[in-house]
Design a protein around this motif. Structure first.
Motif, mmCIF file in Angstrom:
data_model
loop_
_atom_site.group_PDB
_atom_site.id
_atom_site.type_symbol
_atom_site.label_atom_id
_atom_site.label_comp_id
_atom_site.label_asym_id
_atom_site.label_seq_id
_atom_site.Cartn_x
_atom_site.Cartn_y
_atom_site.Cartn_z
ATOM 1 N N THR A 243 0.844 -1.197 0.000
ATOM 2 C CA THR A 243 0.000 0.000 0.000
ATOM 3 C C THR A 243 0.877 1.243 0.000
ATOM 4 N N VAL A 304 -5.527 5.328 -2.259
ATOM 5 C CA VAL A 304 -4.243 4.632 -2.171
ATOM 6 C C VAL A 304 -3.866 3.971 -3.494
ATOM 7 N N GLN A 306 -2.320 0.265 -4.644
ATOM 8 C CA GLN A 306 -2.244 -1.079 -4.066
ATOM 9 C C GLN A 306 -1.464 -2.002 -4.995
ATOM 10 N N LYS A 412 -4.875 3.420 5.731
ATOM 11 C CA LYS A 412 -6.036 2.608 5.368
ATOM 12 C C LYS A 412 -7.287 3.055 6.111
#
Length: 422
Positions: A243, A304, A306, A412
């Protein structure tokens, strides 16, 4: 059920109307791809409402009972599976506190089903005027009222101490990777689950977003991760490990993306879980058919970047669909490896029961295909006791820096914290 096809000019408004209509039922769900391109996706969105018949098994009878339920009711069947079904598959336990009280498994055959592909809407219902009824709805956009005080089960210092102890287990050779999670929670006298989901989905749109209402219990998910899908004889799993934040501008964003793509630690974490997923799929696969179609590819979402891999296999046509899932459950991206020992240590180090968090939400169709997400980046709410929570975690390896892992958890948590900000 009768089937009706319609073309909709503004599918976004129709989805909002249909979701609003569905939440008037005691049981309903909504799955939304949010326009993300996915070569494996079957639908743009799915809405199911009302219960013809349902399956909520007794402890120890979930997977065996689900197989019988699907055979007795060969129709489109949405539902969810909680992480703690691990105890039915292995000699494990779940004794940490739980204030959400979700059943370990729940599936239902809906009275009304809406399947959306791009701007085509298929309605399956005994109610012939359902499309007109939904289309006549005036969509409401309630502002979210949240009066709770968010708390964390672990302070930053406590989290770091636990990560250091987990690394001691890694050094001893007990495990080589463990997904370690923490909970944020509040008592909320005012919380509109639909408004919370809409805000979460706007803040962090994701390809496996879901809203699930089971009477007084709600799942509001902006998950970017597919657990497992079956399409014909092909099985697909897409674990996430790795991440990075989005940048403030295009140049910074590309740099962050490239840095993640070249991060040896994140690559090693992803490869470890890919090996675990390959092993899980092999249990049901035709010999030699397990393949890694993508390894450590970078996908970008609103909040984000990933790192995602895609593992596929082929199964025989008569392979039991529940067995395919149980052989891979819980998903390796949320446990660690070796899987069973990692789950034992998760129970030891985490402060709360996971429940539906790191479980899966999805559906089976009448052809015995299925598609399930991983329940992450999700708000979970028990309306009866006014308890709302979310959990976040990261993969701990020997190379982990505890302070950086905590920072990743907070990244997150960003979308959920924004939804529940006062």
């Amino acid at each position: 059920m009768q089937s009706f096809d319609c073309i909709v000019d503004n599918i976004s408004i129709f989805k909002h109307k249909a979701l609003q209509w569905a939440t008037s039922f005691e049981v309903a769900c909504f799955f939304d791809s949010n326009g993300y391109e996915d070569r494996y996706s079957s639908y743009t969105a799915v809405i199911a409402a009302g219960v013809k018949t349902e399956f909520a098994p007794q402890p120890g009878e979930a997977f065996s009972g689900l197989g019988n339920f699907l055979k007795d009711h060969p129709s489109f069947t949405p539902g969810f599976m909680c992480y703690d079904l691990k105890n039915e598959l292995e000699s494990l336990r779940s004794e940490n506190p739980d204030l959400l009280h979700f059943p370990d498994m729940y599936f239902f055959v809906p009275q009304h089903l809406i399947l959306i592909k791009e701007n085509t809407v298929e309605i399956l219902s005994e109610q012939p005027a359902l499309f007109e009824e939904i289309n006549a709805c005036i969509p409401t956009f309630n502002s979210l009222q949240f009066d709770g005080e968010l708390q964390a089960t672990l302070s930053r210092e406590e989290y770091i101490r636990k990560v250091d102890r987990i690394k001691e287990h890694i050094l001893r050779g007990d495990i080589y990777e463990m997904n370690f999670c923490q909970q944020f929670y509040a008592k909320a006298e005012q919380l509109d689950p639909l408004a919370a989901f809409i805000k979460l989905n706007e803040t962090s749109p994701a390809p496996f977003s879901s809203f699930f209402k089971l009477r007084d219990k709600f799942i509001m998910s902006s998950s970017p991760e597919r657990f497992i899908k079956k399409s014909g004889t092909k099985v697909i799993s897409q674990p996430i490990k790795g991440t990075a934040p989005r940048g403030a501008n295009e140049t910074e964003d590309e740099l962050l993306k490239r840095t993640l793509q070249q991060n040896d630690k994140e690559i090693a974490e992803n490869v470890m879980i890919v090996d675990l997923v390959r092993n899980d799929l092999t249990k049901s696969a035709l010999p030699g058919s397990v393949k890694v179609e993508e390894l450590c590819e970078i996908y970008s979402f609103q909040q984000v970047h990933q790192m995602i891999s895609t593992v596929t296999s082929q199964v025989a046509r008569n392979t039991d669909v529940v067995e395919i899932i149980s052989n891979a459950f819980p998903m390796g991206s949320m446990t660690g490896a070796p899987k069973v020992r990692a789950m034992e240590l998760i129970e030891e180090f985490e402060e709360t029961k996971r429940g539906i968090y790191s479980g899966a939400v999805g559906y089976f169709d009448e052809q015995q295909n299925f598609d399930f997400n991983v329940v992450i980046r999700s708000l979970i709410y028990n309306q009866s006791n006014r308890f709302v929570s979310f959990q976040v975690g990261s993969a701990i390896t020997f190379a982990s820096d505890a302070a950086l892992e905590y920072k990743e958890c907070m990244l997150k948590a960003k979308a959920m914290l924004e939804v529940l900000s006062r």
